[in-house]
Design a protein around this motif. Structure first.
Motif, short mmCIF file in Angstrom:
data_model
loop_
_atom_site.label_atom_id
_atom_site.label_comp_id
_atom_site.label_asym_id
_atom_site.label_seq_id
_atom_site.Cartn_x
_atom_site.Cartn_y
_atom_site.Cartn_z
N SER A 1 0.82 -1.20 0.00
CA SER A 1 0.00 0.00 0.00
C SER A 1 0.86 1.26 0.00
CB SER A 1 -0.94 0.01 1.20
OG SER A 1 -1.93 -1.00 1.07
N MET B 1 1.86 2.26 -3.46
CA MET B 1 0.85 3.05 -4.14
C MET B 1 0.79 4.48 -3.60
SD MET B 1 -0.60 1.72 -6.67
CE MET B 1 -1.61 0.48 -7.48
N TYR C 1 -3.86 -8.46 -6.72
CA TYR C 1 -3.12 -7.53 -5.87
C TYR C 1 -2.11 -8.34 -5.05
CZ TYR C 1 -2.52 -3.42 -2.79
OH TYR C 1 -2.03 -2.34 -2.09
N LEU D 1 0.76 -4.12 -9.06
CA LEU D 1 0.39 -2.74 -8.73
C LEU D 1 0.73 -1.78 -9.86
CD1 LEU D 1 -0.01 -4.08 -5.96
CD2 LEU D 1 0.94 -2.01 -4.93
N ARG E 1 -2.01 0.57 -11.66
CA ARG E 1 -1.80 2.02 -11.79
C ARG E 1 -1.94 2.45 -13.25
NH1 ARG E 1 3.08 2.70 -9.37
NH2 ARG E 1 2.33 3.72 -7.48
N GLU F 1 -6.86 -3.23 1.42
CA GLU F 1 -5.64 -2.59 0.93
C GLU F 1 -5.77 -2.26 -0.55
OE1 GLU F 1 -2.02 -4.55 1.75
OE2 GLU F 1 -2.20 -4.40 3.92
N ALA G 1 -5.76 1.35 -2.45
CA ALA G 1 -4.89 1.66 -3.59
C ALA G 1 -5.69 2.34 -4.70
CB ALA G 1 -4.24 0.38 -4.10
#
Length: 404
Positions: free
Chosen positions: A49, A52, A128, A134, A138, A158, A162
């Protein structure tokens, strides 16, 4: 004479085992070959996390320059073990390389569970689990658009956070009647739901997913729940639990636990005296533990055996947890769900401050057996060490102050 130890997996637990062995192996009795499936060395997976939130992959790394320069550690990134031949004591990788071993440690970890619903593998679906996951999330995220997270446990929240940090509007779908069902009870779940709902998460508890829907281009366009309701989204994150990576067991003739995982004894040894398993892939007497702390203890126990220090048994792991999710304090410890026969439960709810506390006591109300805290976990450092011991003060003093 130096023996060869092969470690399959370079996650947090596999790395802890290797570093612990190098510190304690003062006679340099072991040369270690580490097979890392990812393209980067071990990193703190519990801190994803924060990645992120702006931390870099370098910030999360667990590996220093001394480790990388160690002549007795051969770290092979992007290398996958394909099979284990116990007769010849070799591990074969997917590129066809054969590696002989004198001892083998399986630290393969776990994989995310993705429900096999229609559309689960469509473009726009993610898990995840890793830094690469991640990065992909994104890249696909669109600020202001809805996203759907399947799973309302620790990792699910979590993942929802994110998406929130990326500017998306997250939905959370959880099959159980409350969030974080393994850690908190109904009372704690209600407080947790209220607090995270105030942060903009839209919750769907007691809900199952029927399908991931796709448009004419084949990409995700929504999620249909079991009751027929539809959540519009172009991004779905599956975070509905994990499954141990034990696929090497069958071909190698190693036992698996009923619910998965390499079956090991309380010294983390498989049925083969030269092979151990540690971390999330290890089913100690049939049970897997998905937390870092039990995995670290398993690593220590195996190192002791590799160095001939005797065979300590793994104690019953402490699965107590204290977390801050989306700025909300949550903690559970001991017999949090009051499973012990005849126990007493004392609950405190403050609707004004949105806090909840429950203590589980022995039938005579003298011994603390467990508890749940939500919204305010400041009493956790006082309460957790008391589990299994007589209370040192009235429960309300332990929870709200006034006890020394």
């Amino acid at each position: 004479m130096t023996g060869t130890l092969v470690v399959i997996g370079h996650g947090m637990v596999g790395h802890r085992l290797v570093t612990d062995l190098r510190v304690k192996d003062r006679a340099d009795a072991w040369r270690i070959v580490v097979l890392a499936e990812e393209s980067r060395p071990a990193y703190d997976r519990t801190a994803l996390s924060s990645y992120m939130a702006g931390k870099s992959a370098h910030d999360l790394t667990l590996v220093d320059h001394d480790f990388l320069r160690d002549p007795l550690v051969d770290l092979r990134l992007g290398t996958v073990a394909a099979s284990v031949d116990r007769g010849s004591q070799t591990v074969t990788t997917t590129d066809g390389t054969d590696l002989g071993y004198d001892a083998l440690v399986l630290a393969t970890g776990s994989r995310p569970f993705v429900p096999p619903v229609p559309g689960h593998d469509a473009p726009g679906c993610f898990v995840y689990r890793t830094i690469d996951d991640l990065d992909a999330i994104r890249a696909a995220a669109v600020s202001g658009r809805p996203g759907v997270v399947i799973g309302g446990g620790l990792l699910g929240l979590e993942a929802a956070n994110a998406l929130r940090l990326l500017g998306m509007r997250p939905h959370v779908v959880e099959m159980a009647s409350r969030l974080m069902p393994l850690q908190v009870d109904d009372g704690g779940g209600r407080v947790l739901a209220k607090l995270v709902g105030e942060l903009g998460l839209r919750l769907h508890c007691g809900a199952a997913i029927r399908s991931v829907d796709t448009g004419t281009d084949g990409r995700v366009c929504g999620v249909t729940l079991a009751d027929g309701s539809v959540l519009d989204t172009e991004l779905v994150v599956f975070s509905a639990g994990i499954r141990p990576r034990d696929e090497l067991a069958g071909p190698a003739g190693l036992g698996r636990a009923q619910r998965g995982g390499f079956l090991v004894d309380d010294q983390c040894r498989t049925s083969d005296e030269r092979i151990w398993a540690v971390g999330e892939c290890a089913a100690v007497n049939g049970r897997c533990y998905g937390l870092a702390a039990p995995g670290y203890r398993m690593a220590e126990i195996v190192v002791q055996q590799l160095l001939g220090f005797g065979g300590a048994a793994l104690p019953l792991p402490d699965v107590s947890t204290k977390l801050k999710l989306l700025g909300v304090d949550v903690a559970s410890f001991g017999d949090a769900h009051a499973m012990t026969a005849g126990v007493l439960e004392i609950s405190y709810v403050d609707n004004t401050d949105s806090t909840y506390a429950k203590l589980v006591l022995s039938p005579d109300a003298r011994v603390l057996l467990g508890g749940v805290l939500a919204g305010d976990a400041s009493a956790y450092p006082v309460l957790r060490p008391l589990v299994g011991h007589e209370l040192t003060a009235p429960p309300e003093q332990l929870l709200f102050g006034g006890a020394n």
